[in-house]
Design a protein around this motif. Structure first.
Motif, PDB file in Angstrom:
ATOM      1  N   UNK A   1      -4.213   2.066   6.686  1.00 21.03           N
ATOM      2  CA  UNK A   1      -3.956   2.771   7.954  1.00 21.03           C
ATOM      3  C   UNK A   1      -4.673   2.064   9.102  1.00 21.03           C
ATOM      4  N   UNK A   2      -5.891   1.643   8.852  1.00 19.28           N
ATOM      5  CA  UNK A   2      -6.668   0.951   9.884  1.00 19.28           C
ATOM      6  C   UNK A   2      -6.033  -0.402  10.238  1.00 19.28           C
TER       7      UNK A   2
ATOM      8  N   UNK B   1       0.148   1.230  14.007  1.00 20.08           N
ATOM      9  CA  UNK B   1       1.473   1.523  14.572  1.00 20.08           C
ATOM     10  C   UNK B   1       2.461   1.948  13.491  1.00 20.08           C
ATOM     11  N   UNK B   2       2.395   1.299  12.353  1.00 22.42           N
ATOM     12  CA  UNK B   2       3.284   1.677  11.246  1.00 22.42           C
ATOM     13  C   UNK B   2       2.931   3.077  10.769  1.00 22.42           C
ATOM     14  N   UNK B   3       1.623   3.357  10.642  1.00 18.77           N
ATOM     15  CA  UNK B   3       1.178   4.684  10.218  1.00 18.77           C
ATOM     16  C   UNK B   3       1.618   5.753  11.223  1.00 18.77           C
ATOM     17  N   UNK B   4       1.521   5.437  12.495  1.00 20.71           N
ATOM     18  CA  UNK B   4       1.963   6.370  13.529  1.00 20.71           C
ATOM     19  C   UNK B   4       3.457   6.676  13.388  1.00 20.71           C
ATOM     20  N   UNK B   5       4.268   5.639  13.155  1.00 20.90           N
ATOM     21  CA  UNK B   5       5.704   5.831  12.985  1.00 20.90           C
ATOM     22  C   UNK B   5       6.003   6.656  11.739  1.00 20.90           C
ATOM     23  N   UNK B   6       5.275   6.403  10.673  1.00 23.55           N
ATOM     24  CA  UNK B   6       5.445   7.200   9.447  1.00 23.55           C
ATOM     25  C   UNK B   6       5.104   8.658   9.720  1.00 23.55           C
ATOM     26  N   UNK B   7       3.969   8.899  10.375  1.00 23.94           N
ATOM     27  CA  UNK B   7       3.586  10.282  10.717  1.00 23.94           C
ATOM     28  C   UNK B   7       4.632  10.930  11.617  1.00 23.94           C
TER      29      UNK B   7
END
Length: 159
Positions: free
Chosen positions: A5-6, A10-16
Motif C-alpha cells: 500500500x505504501x 494511487x493503486x490502493x486508492x483506486x481499489x478502495x
C-alpha cells in the motif's frame, strides 16, 4: 500488505474507491428495485419522452425513468459521503467543491438516464426479461459512472 500500500498509494486508492463504491452500487440496485416494483408501478404503462429521454412502455416507461433517476440520485449522495470520508479522507471546504461534484453527477446522470432504454432494449433482443435487462443496463451505468467519477473526484473534487 502495508508495504505494498505504501509503495502503490494511487493503486490502493483506486481499489478502495471501487470497493467502497459498491456501497453506492448496492444502494442503487435496492432503490431501483423499490422504485420499479413499489413506488412507481402505477407509471409502468406510460411512455416517457422528453428531449433526449425516451422510455417506451416496453422498457419500463415512466416507471423506468423515475426508478433509474431516484436510484442514481440516492446512490450519488451515498457515494459522495463514503468517498470523501473513507477513500480520499479530505477535509476541504465542501462549499468550494460541491458544485464540481454536482456537475459531475449531472453529466454522468444524464448519460445514465438516457442510455438505459437503449441498453435495456438490446438485452431484451437477446431474450432477457425486462427486469433482468434493467439490471444489466444498470451494470453498464455503474461502469460509466466509475469512468467519469473517479478522475473527477481524484483530481478536482477531493483534491
Amino acid at each position: 500488505m502495508k508495504k505494498w500500500i505504501k509503495q502503490h498509494p494511487d493503486v490502493w486508492e483506486f481499489i478502495k474507491f471501487n470497493i467502497l463504491s459498491n456501497i453506492a452500487t448496492i444502494t442503487n440496485f435496492i432503490v431501483l428495485w423499490i422504485g420499479s416494483n413499489l413506488l412507481f408501478t402505477s407509471f409502468s404503462n406510460r411512455t416517457f419522452r422528453w428531449l433526449i429521454f425516451k422510455y417506451s412502455i416496453s422498457n419500463g416507461g415512466l416507471n423506468g425513468f423515475l426508478s433509474f433517476l431516484l436510484a442514481y440520485v440516492i446512490a450519488q449522495i451515498v457515494n459522495y459521503i463514503i468517498q470523501r470520508k473513507f477513500v480520499f479522507g479530505v477535509q476541504n471546504d465542501i462549499s468550494k467543491t460541491l458544485h464540481w461534484y454536482i456537475l459531475t453527477v449531472i453529466v454522468a446522470g444524464i448519460i445514465s438516464i438516457v442510455l438505459p432504454p437503449y441498453t435495456t432494449a438490446i438485452f431484451q433482443t437477446l431474450g432477457i426479461s425486462l427486469s433482468f435487462a434493467q439490471i444489466c443496463a444498470n451494470i453498464i451505468n455503474v461502469i460509466i459512472q466509475v469512468l467519469i467519477n473517479y478522475p473527477m473526484m481524484k483530481f478536482v473534487i477531493m483534491k
